[in-house]
Motif scaffolding. Structure first.
Motif, PDB file in Angstrom:
ATOM      1  N   LYS A 107       0.829  -1.210   0.000  1.00 35.78           N
ATOM      2  CA  LYS A 107       0.000   0.000   0.000  1.00 35.78           C
ATOM      3  C   LYS A 107       0.862   1.259   0.000  1.00 35.78           C
ATOM      4  O   LYS A 107       2.017   1.224   0.420  1.00 35.78           O
ATOM      5  N   LEU A 108       0.270   2.347  -0.484  1.00 36.96           N
ATOM      6  CA  LEU A 108       1.044   3.573  -0.679  1.00 36.96           C
ATOM      7  C   LEU A 108       0.433   4.752   0.088  1.00 36.96           C
ATOM      8  O   LEU A 108      -0.767   5.017  -0.010  1.00 36.96           O
ATOM      9  N   VAL A 109       1.280   5.411   0.853  1.00 34.36           N
ATOM     10  CA  VAL A 109       0.857   6.566   1.653  1.00 34.36           C
ATOM     11  C   VAL A 109       1.537   7.803   1.070  1.00 34.36           C
ATOM     12  O   VAL A 109       2.736   7.777   0.804  1.00 34.36           O
ATOM     13  N   CYS A 110       0.784   8.874   0.842  1.00 35.06           N
ATOM     14  CA  CYS A 110       1.380  10.113   0.315  1.00 35.06           C
ATOM     15  C   CYS A 110       1.172  11.247   1.300  1.00 35.06           C
ATOM     16  O   CYS A 110       0.040  11.499   1.728  1.00 35.06           O
ATOM     17  N   THR A 111       2.250  11.944   1.623  1.00 32.77           N
ATOM     18  CA  THR A 111       2.120  13.144   2.446  1.00 32.77           C
ATOM     19  C   THR A 111       1.616  14.269   1.548  1.00 32.77           C
ATOM     20  O   THR A 111       2.147  14.487   0.448  1.00 32.77           O
ATOM     21  N   ILE A 112       0.569  14.941   2.015  1.00 35.57           N
ATOM     22  CA  ILE A 112      -0.016  16.011   1.215  1.00 35.57           C
ATOM     23  C   ILE A 112       0.576  17.342   1.678  1.00 35.57           C
ATOM     24  O   ILE A 112       0.647  17.620   2.880  1.00 35.57           O
ATOM     25  N   GLY A 113       1.007  18.131   0.718  1.00 35.30           N
ATOM     26  CA  GLY A 113       1.582  19.449   1.019  1.00 35.30           C
ATOM     27  C   GLY A 113       1.221  20.389  -0.106  1.00 35.30           C
ATOM     28  O   GLY A 113       0.346  20.080  -0.933  1.00 35.30           O
ATOM     29  N   PRO A 114       1.915  21.526  -0.201  1.00 38.94           N
ATOM     30  CA  PRO A 114       1.578  22.518  -1.213  1.00 38.94           C
ATOM     31  C   PRO A 114       1.563  21.954  -2.643  1.00 38.94           C
ATOM     32  O   PRO A 114       0.801  22.436  -3.477  1.00 38.94           O
ATOM     33  N   ALA A 115       2.370  20.915  -2.910  1.00 38.79           N
ATOM     34  CA  ALA A 115       2.430  20.401  -4.282  1.00 38.79           C
ATOM     35  C   ALA A 115       1.226  19.538  -4.641  1.00 38.79           C
ATOM     36  O   ALA A 115       1.018  19.224  -5.822  1.00 38.79           O
ATOM     37  N   THR A 116       0.447  19.132  -3.643  1.00 39.76           N
ATOM     38  CA  THR A 116      -0.584  18.127  -3.915  1.00 39.76           C
ATOM     39  C   THR A 116      -1.920  18.399  -3.231  1.00 39.76           C
ATOM     40  O   THR A 116      -2.764  17.511  -3.152  1.00 39.76           O
ATOM     41  N   CYS A 117      -2.124  19.618  -2.716  1.00 42.55           N
ATOM     42  CA  CYS A 117      -3.322  19.836  -1.896  1.00 42.55           C
ATOM     43  C   CYS A 117      -4.571  20.169  -2.697  1.00 42.55           C
ATOM     44  O   CYS A 117      -5.676  20.158  -2.151  1.00 42.55           O
ATOM     45  N   GLY A 118      -4.454  20.455  -3.985  1.00 37.77           N
ATOM     46  CA  GLY A 118      -5.639  20.793  -4.781  1.00 37.77           C
ATOM     47  C   GLY A 118      -6.446  19.549  -5.126  1.00 37.77           C
ATOM     48  O   GLY A 118      -5.925  18.430  -5.091  1.00 37.77           O
ATOM     49  N   PHE A 119      -7.715  19.748  -5.451  1.00 37.88           N
ATOM     50  CA  PHE A 119      -8.593  18.608  -5.739  1.00 37.88           C
ATOM     51  C   PHE A 119      -8.059  17.765  -6.900  1.00 37.88           C
ATOM     52  O   PHE A 119      -7.966  16.543  -6.807  1.00 37.88           O
ATOM     53  N   GLU A 120      -7.659  18.431  -7.977  1.00 34.04           N
ATOM     54  CA  GLU A 120      -7.170  17.668  -9.145  1.00 34.04           C
ATOM     55  C   GLU A 120      -5.861  16.941  -8.820  1.00 34.04           C
ATOM     56  O   GLU A 120      -5.628  15.820  -9.272  1.00 34.04           O
ATOM     57  N   GLN A 121      -5.030  17.616  -8.018  1.00 29.02           N
ATOM     58  CA  GLN A 121      -3.757  16.967  -7.644  1.00 29.02           C
ATOM     59  C   GLN A 121      -4.025  15.747  -6.769  1.00 29.02           C
ATOM     60  O   GLN A 121      -3.389  14.695  -6.928  1.00 29.02           O
ATOM     61  N   LEU A 122      -4.988  15.882  -5.851  1.00 28.83           N
ATOM     62  CA  LEU A 122      -5.332  14.739  -4.994  1.00 28.83           C
ATOM     63  C   LEU A 122      -5.918  13.608  -5.840  1.00 28.83           C
ATOM     64  O   LEU A 122      -5.621  12.432  -5.622  1.00 28.83           O
ATOM     65  N   GLU A 123      -6.721  14.003  -6.810  1.00 28.62           N
ATOM     66  CA  GLU A 123      -7.311  12.983  -7.676  1.00 28.62           C
ATOM     67  C   GLU A 123      -6.222  12.254  -8.466  1.00 28.62           C
ATOM     68  O   GLU A 123      -6.262  11.029  -8.616  1.00 28.62           O
ATOM     69  N   ALA A 124      -5.235  13.009  -8.926  1.00 31.24           N
ATOM     70  CA  ALA A 124      -4.140  12.373  -9.676  1.00 31.24           C
ATOM     71  C   ALA A 124      -3.411  11.360  -8.789  1.00 31.24           C
ATOM     72  O   ALA A 124      -3.036  10.276  -9.248  1.00 31.24           O
ATOM     73  N   LEU A 125      -3.239  11.696  -7.518  1.00 33.58           N
ATOM     74  CA  LEU A 125      -2.586  10.746  -6.616  1.00 33.58           C
ATOM     75  C   LEU A 125      -3.473   9.512  -6.406  1.00 33.58           C
ATOM     76  O   LEU A 125      -2.976   8.380  -6.390  1.00 33.58           O
TER      77      LEU A 125
END
Ligand code: ADP
Ligand code: PEP
Ligand code: K
Ligand code: MG
Length: 583
Positions: A107-125
């Motif tokens: 399983k994969l855990v991603c830390t969310i920060g300024p590079a990934t906090c937008g809805f589309e960025q979260l969706e991409a993750l």
């Protein structure tokens, strides 16, 4: 016809058999084609059970002895709703494309920060395979974190993902403050920097760093070595002037906001009064209240020193979060946590090998063996374990990993850790999606290699249950996993309300994926952290026949399984194993 094995304890017998005085057998999955199950192997697998107890072991093939079996399937099942089954879009697509065998187990855990906090960025993750989003309370405001949580929840609701949220506390070890706006600062060789415990009202003077621990200026001594982030940047302490400590940079590098600070004297880590700081600071308690309020799935506790703090937090959560059960993850990142490792892991719901700070507290060359030990102990004690920090550090800046990083990721996968974590790579790096893709593809490749080579490490898994019923569940799961490997079945199915039986199967690390059906969305999200589990939400009853029929129908309708697939199903309501072909 399915072939089934049921274990009855006196309590399940009285509940399930005697309350149905007129058993009529044979509805039992008659339509399923017989399979080549070798019952000798089932018996062999089950022979470890205590023979002196009064349990009854019933095996059935083609209905022989079926009269006794009937009670297991309630003749008139309570109307099972024809409802739906919830599985995330990515898993669904992966299953359709590649079939069961090649689903990712790690399983994969991603830390969310300024590079990934937008809805589309979260969706991409999420599309890239993120199972858990981690928010680090060291950084950002509560409002910022709340917005991220809301976006992840919306993603789950609107797009069918089951991304869990992990909140990671700041903890009270010593660290630097922010740089008043700048995202980083460069320390050059020979430069003199001031580390200060003063509060500055206006802008920070040049080359000044705030330290969060008031005792810092008193505890350090001239001649000590000061390590930022375990040695990414080094300073010598050259002078103390009241609250200010003057230091000369000896190993230049990039200073990141809130980086961890340790000081060393004569080659040893100095643990003065800072060792007495509470594991959970007053700010952490406020963050924990926030996490409970927001209904996060996991709370990770930094710098755990003993089991006591975990027990304390768990009762705190139990008293406040009535509807949701938040799992507590102990971060192993200090000398004390290594000393008290077993009691800490036993008390927790999972652990994280937090190599960033761990590598600042013990010599770096000891980190790999500590990792191996923690991963192994967690598996033995049936707690999910996350390997974290610097897995793909260079990808913060570059689009491809180093070979050494790929080897490190491979090693964690080979150790069969439950999960791998991205930190800066996904929080503030330039290539968060690419980093996730590297974790995903390396995991898939190493898992496949391991299966092809049949390199099962026969890890001794001790009994962990505290009751006889628990022991039965463990035996069922280890037998089912062994059968699944020997028979090369396509998938294991587990029907579990609390998720416990699913975790017991995951612990065995079988060759095939484990479809875990559970009735609540929160349990489904939590299962997303565990090795090999594909969690589905499904309402089901105590009637396994109807559960299986319903599941097959729903999964077939979505092309997730097909007729002829060989499946082993276990359930925690009935403590049963069934082997069958999908009709
Ligand atoms: N919520 C956030 N807001 C701003 N920056 C963040 C946030 N979360 C993480 N970061 C950045 O990502 C880096 C790596 O994250 P992480 O490893 O979780 O923290 P740390 O470096 O403090 O251990 C941090 O140093 C920080 O620069
Ligand atoms: C994961 C870790 O903790 P944090 O990022 O919060 O320092 C670590 O130290 O490796
Ligand atoms: K933290
Ligand atoms: Mg840490």
């Amino acid at each position: 016809m399915s072939q089934s094995l049921h274990l009855f304890t006196p309590s399940t017998l009285s509940k399930q058999c005697y309350s149905y005085p007129k058993p009529s057998f044979p509805t039992f999955n008659r339509r399923f084609t017989a399979t080549s199950v070798r019952f000798s192997s089932i018996r062999a697998c089950s022979s470890d059970l205590d023979p002196s107890s009064s349990q009854v072991l019933l095996a059935s093939d083609n209905g022989k002895g079926g009269g006794v079996l009937t009670p297991v399937t309630r003749p008139t099942a309570q109307a099972v709703d024809s409802g739906s089954i919830e599985v995330d879009a990515v898993t669904e697509a992966e299953l359709k494309e590649n079939g069961f065998r090649s689903t990712r187990r790690t399983k994969l855990v991603c830390t969310i920060g300024p590079a990934t906090c937008g809805f589309e960025q979260l969706e991409a993750l999420a599309v890239g395979g993120m199972n858990v989003a981690r928010i680090n309370m060291c950084h950002g405001t509560r409002a910022w974190h709340r917005a991220v949580i809301e976006r992840v929840r919306r993603l789950n609701d609107e797009k069918g993902y089951a991304v869990a949220i992990m909140m990671d506390t700041e903890g009270s070890e010593i660290h630097m403050g922010d740089f008043g706006g700048a995202s980083s600062a460069k320390a050059e060789d020979g430069e003199i920097w001031t580390f200060s415990v003063r509060a500055f009202d206006s802008a920070l003077p040049e080359r000044t760093i705030i330290v969060n621990y008031d005792g810092f200026a008193e505890d350090v001594k001239v001649g000590d070595e000061l390590l930022v982030d375990g040695g990414m940047v080094r300073f010598d302490v050259i002078e103390k002037i009241g609250p200010d400590v003057k230091c000369r940079c000896t190993d230049p590098g990039l200073l990141l906001p809130r980086a961890n600070l340790t000081f060393w004297r004569d080659g040893s880590l100095v643990r003065e009064r800072n060792a007495m700081l509470p594991t959970i600071s007053s700010k952490d308690w406020l963050d924990i209240d926030f996490g409970i309020q927001e209904g996060v799935d996991f709370i990770a506790i930094s710098f755990v020193k003993s089991a006591e703090v975990i027990n304390h937090l768990k009762s705190y959560i139990a008293a406040r979060a009535r509807d949701s059960d938040i799992a507590v993850i102990a971060k192993i990142e200090s000398i004390d946590s290594l000393k008290n490792l077993e009691e800490i892991i036993l008390a927790s719901d999972g652990a994280m090998v937090a190599r960033g700070d761990l590598g600042a507290q013990i010599p770096l060359e000891q980190v790999p063996s500590a990792q191996q030990k923690i991963v192994q102990l967690c598996r033995q004690l049936n707690k999910p374990v996350i390997v974290a920090s610097q897995l793909l550090e260079s990808m913060i800046e570059y689009p491809t990993p180093t070979r050494a990083e790929v080897a490190d990721v491979s090693e964690a996968v080979r150790q069969r850790a439950d999960a791998l974590m991205l930190s800066g790579e996904s929080a503030m790096g330039q290539f968060p999606d690419k980093a996730l893709t590297v974790l995903r593809s390396v995991s898939l490749r190493i898992e496949r290699w391991w299966r092809e080579e049949k390199r099962h490490e026969a890890m001794e898994l001790p009994d962990i249950g505290s009751s006889f019923s628990d022991n039965i569940s463990e035996e069922i799961c280890s037998s089912a996993a062994k059968m699944a490997n020997n028979l090369e079945v396509d998938a294991l199915f587990v029907y579990t309300k609390t998720g416990h039986m699913a975790s017991l199967l995951s612990r065995c690390r079988p060759d095939c994926p484990i479809f875990a059906f559970t009735t609540t969305t929160s349990v489904r999200r939590r299962l997303n952290l565990q090795w090999g589990l594909i969690p589905f939400r499904l309402s089901f009853s105590d009637d396994m026949e109807s559960n299986l029929n319903k599941t097959f129908a729903l999964l077939k309708a979505r092309n997730l399984i097909k007729s002829g697939d060989l499946v082993i199903a276990v359930s925690d309501m009935l403590q049963s194993i069934q082997v069958m072909n999908v009709p």
